[in-house]
Design a protein around this motif. Sequence first.
Motif: not given
Length: 370
Positions: A294-320
């Motif tokens: 189910e987790r992977d199904e949701v991620i795949e549908v987001l990808k089908k919609a051409n949406l990002p599924t990972a945090i961009p490298e320029y995002i500071d994780r600790e600030e997030l």
Amino acid sequence: MGIFNVDLKKVVDDSYEIEIGFGLEDKLISDLKNGLVGDITKFAVITDSIVKKLYADLILSKLTEAGYSANLFVFEAGEKQKTRRTKEIIEDTMLEKGYRRDCCIIAVGGGVVTDLAGFVAGTFGRGVPFINYATTLLAAADASVGGKTAVDTPLATNLIGLFHQPQRVYLDIATWKTLPKRQISSGMAETIKHACIASRDFFDYLDIHMNEILQIDKEKCEYIANENCKIKYQVVMKDERENGLREVLNLGHTVGRAIETVSQYKLLHGEALSIGIVAEVKLANKLGYMSEKERDEVIEVLKKANLPTAIPEYIDREELVRKLYTDKKVKNGTLRFVLQKGIGGVVEFQSGVFATPIAENIAREIIMDM
């Protein structure tokens, strides 16, 4: 000494209709002529610098042709402009042009416009009526339905605002044709979220028809517009003021809103929400509320919609991680998340409680893994 009782109990009917169709400008004028806002004849059309030329100018022209007094109030497009300062400028300009309590505001645009204009309407003259004319898929799915209005601050998004219901909402699907592809994908994030919280059938429909929807197929887009309204209505009707159930509409927003802010709005709302949904399904899987499939199904549908599924490298994780604490679901300094129960449902942790405390180290682990 004595007590004087001020009895102000009253019944308020904030019901309104949502008109879904194609090219609804003339329908708006017709509804006004038929008494949609009573005998009001003065209108403030609030829009942004992009939508002005596309649709707001036309609506203003039709208002004046119909004999109404109307002015445009335009601000620069973009989430960065959804601020107290922009609200102040619009209010001052309205006052300078002679607007008082005998006016109505018409918001023409996407979610930034409807959020901001609705907030202006809720406070101008201590409250004036307003109408939403939504021109984006994102606004149709989320911002123009439910009466939540707000602005952003440097510290957090949407924490300064109020509930103020519109007189009517117009979802003009014809306007989606002029949206950039990136904006269409962004709007799909809220639509996918609705399917995730309420309907496995709707989720499967999106999975099957995603390409047609992205191409703005008339039949498919009309269907998803109706489903979005139906799902959100079922939640808002039961919890207008966000005392419990309405928190489910914040699925994915704990991380999503934080990413949107930390990115300095380089990411559109739907793009940030998509990443937030991925974080949420990973957390739901980790805690045993949904399967890996189910987790992977949701991620795949987001990808089908051409949406990002990972945090961009320029995002500071600790600030997030620190920014997570500006989320409105935080209570007593503790992070709280809404979590899916499979696909098409949400976890009710106690009666009427739909968000659960999550330790910072667990949230950090999910974020670092993305």
